[in-house]
Design an enzyme around this catalytic site. Structure first.
Site, PDB file in Angstrom:
ATOM      1  N   ASP A 231    -111.617 -40.482 -45.390  1.00  0.00           N
ATOM      2  CA  ASP A 231    -112.415 -41.585 -44.633  1.00  0.00           C
ATOM      3  C   ASP A 231    -112.423 -41.402 -43.111  1.00  0.00           C
ATOM      4  O   ASP A 231    -112.617 -42.712 -42.465  1.00  0.00           O
ATOM      5  CB  ASP A 231    -112.105 -43.056 -45.172  1.00  0.00           C
ATOM      6  CG  ASP A 231    -110.788 -43.120 -45.298  1.00  0.00           C
ATOM      7  OD1 ASP A 231    -109.956 -42.422 -44.788  1.00  0.00           O
ATOM      8  OD2 ASP A 231    -110.129 -43.986 -46.092  1.00  0.00           O
TER       9      ASP A 231
ATOM     10  N   ASP B  24    -109.826 -42.397 -41.091  1.00  0.00           N
ATOM     11  CA  ASP B  24    -109.275 -43.583 -40.443  1.00  0.00           C
ATOM     12  C   ASP B  24    -107.852 -43.188 -39.689  1.00  0.00           C
ATOM     13  O   ASP B  24    -107.014 -44.094 -39.509  1.00  0.00           O
ATOM     14  CB  ASP B  24    -109.217 -44.738 -41.260  1.00  0.00           C
ATOM     15  CG  ASP B  24    -108.063 -44.299 -42.511  1.00  0.00           C
ATOM     16  OD1 ASP B  24    -107.817 -43.232 -42.791  1.00  0.00           O
ATOM     17  OD2 ASP B  24    -107.779 -45.177 -43.462  1.00  0.00           O
TER      18      ASP B  24
ATOM     19  N   ASN C  23    -108.724 -24.952 -32.656  1.00  0.00           N
ATOM     20  CA  ASN C  23    -107.815 -25.030 -31.765  1.00  0.00           C
ATOM     21  C   ASN C  23    -107.945 -24.116 -30.616  1.00  0.00           C
ATOM     22  O   ASN C  23    -107.417 -22.980 -30.635  1.00  0.00           O
ATOM     23  CB  ASN C  23    -106.482 -24.508 -32.472  1.00  0.00           C
ATOM     24  CG  ASN C  23    -105.193 -25.049 -32.027  1.00  0.00           C
ATOM     25  OD1 ASN C  23    -105.112 -25.514 -30.830  1.00  0.00           O
ATOM     26  ND2 ASN C  23    -104.091 -24.494 -32.427  1.00  0.00           N
TER      27      ASN C  23
ATOM     28  N   ASP D 226    -107.831 -24.517 -27.241  1.00  0.00           N
ATOM     29  CA  ASP D 226    -106.988 -24.495 -26.065  1.00  0.00           C
ATOM     30  C   ASP D 226    -105.777 -23.497 -26.050  1.00  0.00           C
ATOM     31  O   ASP D 226    -105.575 -22.759 -26.879  1.00  0.00           O
ATOM     32  CB  ASP D 226    -106.573 -25.967 -25.640  1.00  0.00           C
ATOM     33  CG  ASP D 226    -105.437 -26.555 -26.599  1.00  0.00           C
ATOM     34  OD1 ASP D 226    -105.453 -25.812 -27.787  1.00  0.00           O
ATOM     35  OD2 ASP D 226    -104.894 -27.530 -26.593  1.00  0.00           O
TER      36      ASP D 226
ATOM     37  N   ASP E 147    -104.757 -20.644 -28.696  1.00  0.00           N
ATOM     38  CA  ASP E 147    -104.185 -20.942 -29.822  1.00  0.00           C
ATOM     39  C   ASP E 147    -104.395 -20.327 -31.199  1.00  0.00           C
ATOM     40  O   ASP E 147    -103.415 -19.904 -31.955  1.00  0.00           O
ATOM     41  CB  ASP E 147    -103.752 -22.429 -29.909  1.00  0.00           C
ATOM     42  CG  ASP E 147    -102.926 -22.882 -28.660  1.00  0.00           C
ATOM     43  OD1 ASP E 147    -102.319 -22.145 -28.068  1.00  0.00           O
ATOM     44  OD2 ASP E 147    -103.028 -24.169 -28.433  1.00  0.00           O
TER      45      ASP E 147
ATOM     46  N   ASP F 141    -107.478 -24.956 -17.574  1.00  0.00           N
ATOM     47  CA  ASP F 141    -106.700 -25.767 -18.548  1.00  0.00           C
ATOM     48  C   ASP F 141    -108.000 -26.636 -19.564  1.00  0.00           C
ATOM     49  O   ASP F 141    -107.532 -27.578 -19.720  1.00  0.00           O
ATOM     50  CB  ASP F 141    -105.910 -26.628 -17.722  1.00  0.00           C
ATOM     51  CG  ASP F 141    -104.697 -27.211 -18.851  1.00  0.00           C
ATOM     52  OD1 ASP F 141    -104.506 -26.582 -19.754  1.00  0.00           O
ATOM     53  OD2 ASP F 141    -104.099 -28.345 -18.502  1.00  0.00           O
TER      54      ASP F 141
ATOM     55  N   PHE G 209    -123.409 -21.284 -16.595  1.00  0.00           N
ATOM     56  CA  PHE G 209    -123.230 -22.631 -17.097  1.00  0.00           C
ATOM     57  C   PHE G 209    -123.798 -23.685 -16.272  1.00  0.00           C
ATOM     58  O   PHE G 209    -123.646 -24.746 -16.563  1.00  0.00           O
ATOM     59  CB  PHE G 209    -122.202 -22.987 -17.776  1.00  0.00           C
ATOM     60  CG  PHE G 209    -122.080 -22.160 -18.990  1.00  0.00           C
ATOM     61  CD1 PHE G 209    -123.149 -21.557 -19.707  1.00  0.00           C
ATOM     62  CD2 PHE G 209    -120.644 -21.864 -19.802  1.00  0.00           C
ATOM     63  CE1 PHE G 209    -122.982 -20.845 -20.985  1.00  0.00           C
ATOM     64  CE2 PHE G 209    -120.611 -21.106 -20.734  1.00  0.00           C
ATOM     65  CZ  PHE G 209    -121.808 -20.525 -21.386  1.00  0.00           C
TER      66      PHE G 209
ATOM     67  N   GLU H 288    -127.223 -27.715 -19.588  1.00  0.00           N
ATOM     68  CA  GLU H 288    -126.943 -29.019 -19.304  1.00  0.00           C
ATOM     69  C   GLU H 288    -126.966 -29.804 -20.492  1.00  0.00           C
ATOM     70  O   GLU H 288    -127.303 -29.382 -21.598  1.00  0.00           O
ATOM     71  CB  GLU H 288    -127.582 -29.260 -18.111  1.00  0.00           C
ATOM     72  CG  GLU H 288    -127.655 -28.577 -16.973  1.00  0.00           C
ATOM     73  CD  GLU H 288    -126.332 -28.794 -16.358  1.00  0.00           C
ATOM     74  OE1 GLU H 288    -125.832 -30.031 -16.173  1.00  0.00           O
ATOM     75  OE2 GLU H 288    -125.711 -28.076 -15.505  1.00  0.00           O
TER      76      GLU H 288
ATOM     77  N   CYS I 262    -123.286 -26.723  -8.656  1.00  0.00           N
ATOM     78  CA  CYS I 262    -122.725 -25.349  -9.159  1.00  0.00           C
ATOM     79  C   CYS I 262    -121.334 -25.038  -9.040  1.00  0.00           C
ATOM     80  O   CYS I 262    -120.681 -24.314  -9.562  1.00  0.00           O
ATOM     81  CB  CYS I 262    -123.547 -24.091  -8.700  1.00  0.00           C
ATOM     82  SG  CYS I 262    -125.364 -24.386  -8.734  1.00  0.00           S
TER      83      CYS I 262
END
Lengths: 636, 636
Positions: B119, B121, B148, B150, B160, B360, B379, B383, B618
């Site tokens: 649920d 929470d 995961n 990062d 990771d 990072d 990239f 957008e 850019c």
């Protein structure tokens, strides 16, 4: 929603464009106005209609005040007879209503519609509003497409879908028709052209053909078809060709296309195919053309569908080998009695493979790239249930049933992932995975089948049951038939007492009953069955010690591995102990099935099939009538 | 639906089994009855409950008549204190009510629940009835899982998710918690064990860790976490490990697991991850164990989500290079003024790449195997719109916008298919494909951006517009500023009159306006915009003749390529003609944007960015607050 196209007009130079009926041209008047313009007025020919939007939405009397958001919307409702035969012009005024210039727009109106049979009534209707989308269910819509996975040729066979051209006129009947309807002047204004285009992804799933010579009337195609001028068909878009010009024929015309499906839905393909037709406008010398109108149609490729035992048979397939003459004769008798067609696949064709289940079908293959292929990839391990409703969810085409290893097993054989992915991707017969790796051969048809029934859910699930088997033997013993012989007349002969005193066999069958009960619980849950929907057939197994662990085979011919032809069942003859001249196992099975109106014929498959670890069902195939339920009516 | 398990009992030998609270054991009494049994009676201990179903559904007084469908259903409601401490037995009777034997069943009751936060929470509740399924929408349910992606380490970085072990305690916070709750005797009966298992497919998407040493209380884990005994975490299932025993701790215990997502949803992965926990029963010596109870939980891996310009900024990223000191200072001033954090990525890190947009972060890569990678894969070509509602369909997280070649083009650059497939597979920000291949660099951010607005849809779409550009220059000419100079003080200096007399430039800009208008029409339709939602910024382009055809670049700094920080805009300084000491292009842009409460700061990016075919947007990136809308509340 009406398709809108932004257009720039210019007081320094007249603008020409082509207008497609049913769309709107929008002109941002402020952006292209001469500096210091304060208001504007509009003049146009009788076929041209316009409206002006102000930011406040007020429609004012001409001349209109020019605001930052003054937008002119132009429409037409009649096709042009010649190029640029209609006109609209905007006059801009300065502070004191002096004219600052006229922006002139020349217009050619055409009608363009790429059409499909989106309501699936067999007729390619004109401009169905739902032609560009797909919706499942009884209130759904969308055109459908077959995979051309059969072969029109008898010798040197290749799948039709693997050939870039049309080989036989009958091949066109495996394709869906698509029509380009156009109406307008004899020729488009200079530099305009029509283009059919598909995405890279779609090009792997579909090919579009059209007659090479263009003609004005659809009847001409029909005429040509009859004449079999097949080399007159060319591929428009498909493999390696994503975009291709198509002719604009002028006047009011229809151009027929034939769309061929190449792939069934799969893990990475939802079955939807989009085909586009665009009108390209020239953009000035040296610049690429711009698509100014695009019509889009969508097809859903038909899923791969199985037919359950409860559907009426049409034709039975069986192989002839050098050792199965008697078996063939029994099958022929049974099929003749039922009034169906028997097709025997002779040795020059089956090349000695008695399990090969029928020539001259459409077929589909998956390549297991980095996976081990095992016995579980054979198609005695691929079955389908009759229609069921489970917790309110209906499966009107039934559910596919396959066998795999226990999910908790650290090792074991599985049906290859590519085949499993393929089956799940069909969606209309959501598969159930059973546990079949406990068997040497590992096929679900070794312990289960479905037979039609007049009551309840209109079918029964038959399960092999060692418990039920032992009950028959114990009962014989109790009634004084302990010396009656299993396998009478065969080298394997053994008495009821001997069978019952074999503790090892008993332990093995307890394990087998465990395995089948696990599957019973899954089937009850996934098919919404009660115990009353299930009949246990008295079948014993024995366990062989294989390198990778213990695995089971049927101890005597596995009666559940039967052929189901309406109310006639062709059951492997079990060679059970005889009481009063009748096999006690046959008696028991008849007493279980005959109350359902089923007729049991026991077929001797002992030497040519049972001894090779298969039975009647493994060695035959049945072509059945298709389900009366249309797959696209499923609620998904 | 209650989970049922079929069980066989036997008059010759007592049967022992383990019962899981909340399930039902079903015994087909007829199948395992001694021959000639006619009726039966049942006895059981105080913790055991039973009912008997007859085919007619009648519950009769004991002894019950035995019918072909007599099924005994056994339940228990209290866990056992010791193994086999409960009992039930069935006595069978013959014709004359003589006893034919007793079938005895020994029972051990346990409670097993694999739990997740279904649920959402933040608490892993006990046995949520929805834990095994996923439903989108405000009334939906189902646990969620992060990828995961990062890196907890600063140097020698690897993702990771590419490491099989937990490196830092903070890494556990990127995982979702799962708890195995069990209750029962100190030990399971002999041979029983608990196993966690996942499918082959799932093993590519998820890993599950647990503390190496087992303990009785969850607080112990917390304690351990604080102590950073990270080597104490081991992988249970995941890459190459599909099934693994997990300890049964005895009594009432909780065992914590940490679930790590490895892959975002993609074309071949719907984002759903299933994890199973089974109780295995021994099946006798030499036979594999059978899973007799399986609990299943489902996670949905979070999609990859973009943040639109309308969300509040947190941090701005920009690279330091050997030539952009003044630019950096301007950006720093702007960011300081707004009160956000600026993070400068220095040269040792950016290795001279000024377009690199921030270190990072979590990140995701796709490999284009057989495809050409082009500038369209950068990239600035990716957008996202602010939240919109289109024909009643709501996109509360906005829609992703990418640029590709015209669908009708026979050749052209595209964003690679693997990246496109990835973006579409995220589902929560359904992408829109624009046409950007007409530009040399080919990025959508060269002709469009979004800014916040107080009215209407709470934003405006800004589009580059050559028409609007020419209107400014013509207006200057008309007002007598024809000799005013574009690019004042720069080697490129040119007068308004000269610009307006360049017919080639005019034709090029007409083509560019066509290209942008095509995109305008797509954006209006796909974002449900009116012309009032769009502002045309005065920007001219020039067309370069490339090998593969004509392509455009901004003629002067492309003001639409701005950085949006709340109501503060950092806009490339256009170096337009000056009137009364003020740049006419800046004046025009301010007059368009300031009424919306936006503040325009013009930043000189001419030498270090514009000349290298990029601008402010850019060369920067903005970390924004996440949307207040939770992705799982989307109606899909």
């Amino acid at each position: 929603m009406v398709s809108q196209r932004s257009l720039t007009i210019d007081t320094e130079k007249a603008t020409g464009t082509t207008y497609v009926l049913g769309t709107e041209l929008t002109v941002n008047l402020n952006r292209c106005a001469p500096p210091q313009s304060k208001s504007f007025s509009i003049k146009c020919g009788p076929n041209v209609h316009y409206k002006v939007t102000s930011p406040a939405g007020v429609r004012s009397a001409a001349p209109y005040p020019l605001t930052p958001n003054s937008v002119l919307i132009v429409t037409m409702d009649t096709v042009s007879e010649t190029a640029n035969d209609s006109k609209l012009s905007v006059r801009y005024y300065g502070e004191k209503t002096e004219s600052l210039g006229d922006a002139v727009l020349h217009l050619t109106a055409v009608e363009i519609s790429l059409d499909v049979d989106a309501d699936r009534d067999g007729v390619v209707e004109k401009n169905n509003p739902n032609k560009g989308s797909w919706k499942w269910g009884p209130n759904g819509h969308g055109a459908v497409l077959l995979v051309n996975c059969d072969s029109e040729t008898t010798y040197k066979k290749t799948l039709d879908s693997e050939v870039d051209e049309i080989n036989k006129v009958s091949d066109l009947q495996d394709m869906s028709k698509m029509i380009l309807r156009t109406n307008g002047p004899a020729e488009l204004p200079e530099g305009y052209k029509l283009t059919m285009h598909i995405s890279q992804t779609t090009s792997e799933n579909v090919r579009v053909f059209r007659p090479r010579t263009s003609a004005k009337k659809d009847d001409v195609w029909k005429h040509k078809l009859l004449k079999l001028f097949l080399k007159d068909y060319i591929m428009v878009v498909g493999t390696d060709t994503l975009t291709e010009e198509v002719p604009y024929l002028g006047g009011k015309t229809e151009l027929a296309f034939f769309v061929e499906g190449l792939r069934f839905p799969d893990k990475d393909f939802d079955g939807l195919v989009t085909i586009n037709l665009s009108l390209l406008e020239p953009c000035g010398k040296g610049f690429p053309e711009t698509p100014i109108f695009t019509d889009t149609v969508v097809f859903h490729i038909s899923p791969w569908i199985m037919t359950p035992n409860t559907l009426k048979p049409v034709e039975v397939y069986v192989c002839s080998t050098n050792d199965n003459y008697t078996f063939l004769k029994s099958i022929k008798n049974l099929v003749d009695k039922c009034g169906y067609k028997l097709k025997i696949c002779y040795e020059y064709m089956n090349r000695g493979d008695r399990w090969m289940q029928g020539p001259d079908f459409g077929y589909v293959t998956r390549n297991a790239l980095n996976e081990k292929v095992s016995s579980l990839d054979s198609f005695g391990n691929l079955e389908v249930s009759p229609p069921v409703t489970v917790n309110g969810k209906s499966y009107p085409l039934g559910r596919i049933i396959i066998g795999v290893a226990f999910p908790t097993a650290t090792r074991g054989r599985n049906m290859t992932q590519v085949v499993q992915d393929f089956l799940w991707a069909q969606k209309v017969q959501e598969p159930i995975a059973l546990y079949s790796d406990w068997l040497v051969v590992g096929h679900v048809d070794e312990f289960m089948t479905f037979v039609p029934a007049p009551d309840r859910k209109k079918f029964r699930l038959l399960l092999a049951s060692p418990d039920a088997g032992y009950k028959v033997f114990k009962s014989l013993q109790k009634k004084g038939h302990g010396e009656a012989e299993m396998f009478p007349g065969l080298p394997e002969v053994i008495s009821v007492n001997e069978i019952l005193s074999d503790k090892k066999l008993q332990a093995e069958n307890r394990y087998v009953q465990n395995c089948i009960d696990w599957n019973r619980d899954v089937l009850k849950k996934e098919l919404g069955l009660d115990d009353e929907d299930i009949i246990d057939l008295p079948i014993l197994f024995k366990v062989l010690e294989e390198k990778t662990g213990p695995r089971a085979v049927a101890y005597y011919p596995d009666m559940v591995n039967m052929i189901v032809l309406g109310d006639q069942l062709g059951i492997p003859k079990p060679f059970g102990p005889k009481v009063n001249g009748r096999c006690a196992l046959e008696t028991e099975v008849c007493s279980l099935l005959e109350p359902l109106g089923l007729k049991c014929t026991f077929i001797d498959d002992f030497a040519p099939y049972h001894k090779l670890l298969g039975e009647v069902h493994c060695g035959s195939n049945v072509l059945r009538e298709r389900s009366p339920f249309r797959w696209w009516n499923l609620e998904l």
